[in-house]
Write a protein that holds these residues in place. Structure first.
Motif, PDB file in Angstrom:
ATOM      1  N   LEU A 146       0.842  -1.308  -0.117  1.00  0.00           N
ATOM      2  CA  LEU A 146       0.018   0.054  -0.091  1.00  0.00           C
ATOM      3  C   LEU A 146       0.881   1.162  -0.106  1.00  0.00           C
ATOM      4  CD1 LEU A 146      -2.946   1.281   0.286  1.00  0.00           C
ATOM      5  CD2 LEU A 146      -2.567   0.938   2.784  1.00  0.00           C
TER       6      LEU A 146
ATOM      7  N   ARG B 296      -1.691  -1.542  -3.993  1.00  0.00           N
ATOM      8  CA  ARG B 296      -2.742  -0.665  -3.629  1.00  0.00           C
ATOM      9  C   ARG B 296      -2.142   0.879  -3.609  1.00  0.00           C
ATOM     10  NH1 ARG B 296      -6.015  -4.781  -2.061  1.00  0.00           N
ATOM     11  NH2 ARG B 296      -5.277  -6.992  -3.003  1.00  0.00           N
TER      12      ARG B 296
ATOM     13  N   HIS C 201      -7.076  -2.934   2.757  1.00  0.00           N
ATOM     14  CA  HIS C 201      -5.934  -3.700   1.956  1.00  0.00           C
ATOM     15  C   HIS C 201      -5.082  -4.944   2.529  1.00  0.00           C
ATOM     16  CE1 HIS C 201      -7.125  -0.909  -1.192  1.00  0.00           C
ATOM     17  NE2 HIS C 201      -6.887   0.261  -0.689  1.00  0.00           N
TER      18      HIS C 201
END
Length: 388
Positions: A101, A124, A146
């Motif tokens: 992320l 992500r 996530h």
């Protein structure tokens, strides 16, 4: 004159004595190297396995730990620029399919996305407008959604001049069993940075910003949790040169040959870090803050705004809003040509909208602020700008 003489004559002309102008580098980097660093850079070489060089390596590691406020054993300079250290953090800790992320609030968040994707990560994104920062609630929501193996944040975003708060983010990452990666390229040595206290698991930086060392060597650190992930890999690190399981054998107790270290760049980095230690971190952070505030006050007197809110503004790098009707690139060209001052143009979404002004390391001094503001006033006046 025959052909061979022509070639020799041309070669002689092309290898004239190098001469460079006396630039004052007040852009996003590099900054001007400190004279002591330049002196160290020019010292004669010894071998990269010489006992005295090994002693110097130990000193660099200790000084770098101090500058970052960490006890991480795997704290070393990568023999390359900051982008290589950036890539090294990802190369060593990502395996195919890992969710990564990335917080994107500027250009270098996008670079992290690009690099992570090349190593097979399931990337992500968390996004904010350029110049804003993430709060803990937003980060928690991203981690909850996530469930990444790594959260990557840019502590000092060089494209926007925003400083991402990291306090409590490490605790949040531990709650979600996630490693915290921090880009500290424009903050190390100029902005409060407490890796262990904040729970940062991985970080990288560059030599050419607040450390006032030439580019070409890059601070890098992995904490215990990141080292554990590296040691448990199921596949080899896909980048041989940046494989820290190998590099650590050279920088660890074994001193096993891995590559020929850039001897003189290590001399320079050691001296740059000695300057940090001699001044003291708190004094150095305060100096950068004081110099930046002088600059911000001077801009306000000229009726010019900064892009980032004051509470999140980097003391080392300011994005200055270009006044309406002013050709920003024309101003930077004039500053360079007529005053030997370099400032940066906007990058990415801020192209044509802002200048980037660095007051880093050796260059973070009041006299440089006075010089830049005076020159900027003169150039802007020629461009038809007057403070409202």
């Amino acid at each position: 004159m025959n052909a061979s003489l022509l070639i020799n004559e041309n070669h002689r002309i092309q290898t004239q004595q190098l001469d460079v102008p006396p630039r004052l580098l007040l852009g996003p980097g590099p900054s001007n190297a400190h004279p002591r660093v330049l002196q160290a850079l020019g010292m004669r070489q010894i071998g990269h396995l010489d006992p005295q060089f090994i002693e110097l390596m130990n000193e660099i590691q200790s000084l770098l730990k101090y500058a970052w406020q960490t006890d991480n054993p795997l704290t070393i300079p990568v023999s390359a620029t900051g982008s290589a250290a950036m890539e090294g953090t990802l190369a060593n800790t990502i395996e195919a399919g890992d969710v990564v992320l990335v917080g994107i609030n500027g250009y270098f968040g996008h670079r992290l996305v690009d690099m992570a994707g090349r190593y097979g990560a399931d990337v992500r994104k968390l996004t904010k407008p350029w110049g804003e920062v993430f709060n803990l609630d937003e980060l928690r929501a991203g981690l909850e959604e996530h469930r990444p193996a790594i959260l990557a944040l840019v502590h000092a975003e060089t494209s926007t001049g925003a400083c991402q708060p990291l306090e409590d983010v490490g605790d949040l990452c531990r709650e979600y069993d996630c490693l915290l990666l921090a880009d500290t390229v424009t903050s190390l040595g100029g902005v409060p940075l407490l890796l262990d206290e904040w729970g940062v698991d991985m970080a990288y930086s560059g030599s050419q910003k607040c450390l006032s060392c030439p580019p070409g060597i890059a601070p890098f650190t992995l904490g215990p949790r990141a080292v554990n992930k590296l040691s448990q890999r199921k596949t080899p690190v896909p980048n041989w040169y940046l494989d820290m399981a190998l590099v650590a054998q050279y920088w660890g107790t074994e001193r096993t040959y891995h590559h020929t270290a850039p001897i003189n760049m290590n001399y320079a980095l050691r001296e740059a870090l000695r300057l940090v230690a001699d001044e003291g971190l708190e004094a150095r952070w305060a100096r950068h803050r004081h110099t930046a505030e002088l600059f911000w006050e001077g801009l306000a007197e000229m009726g010019i705004k900064c892009h980032v809110e004051a509470q999140y503004r980097l003391p080392s790098l300011t994005t200055v809003c270009i006044p309406e009707g002013i050709d920003g690139k024309a101003v930077t060209r004039q500053l360079l040509a007529n005053y030997n001052i370099e400032i940066g143009n906007g990058l990415g979404e801020l192209a044509g909208k802002a200048w980037r002004v660095g007051l880093m390391g050796f260059n973070s001094r009041p006299e440089n602020v006075t010089l830049l503001l005076t020159a900027l006033k003169e150039v802007l006046a020629k461009e038809g700008y007057s403070a409202s």
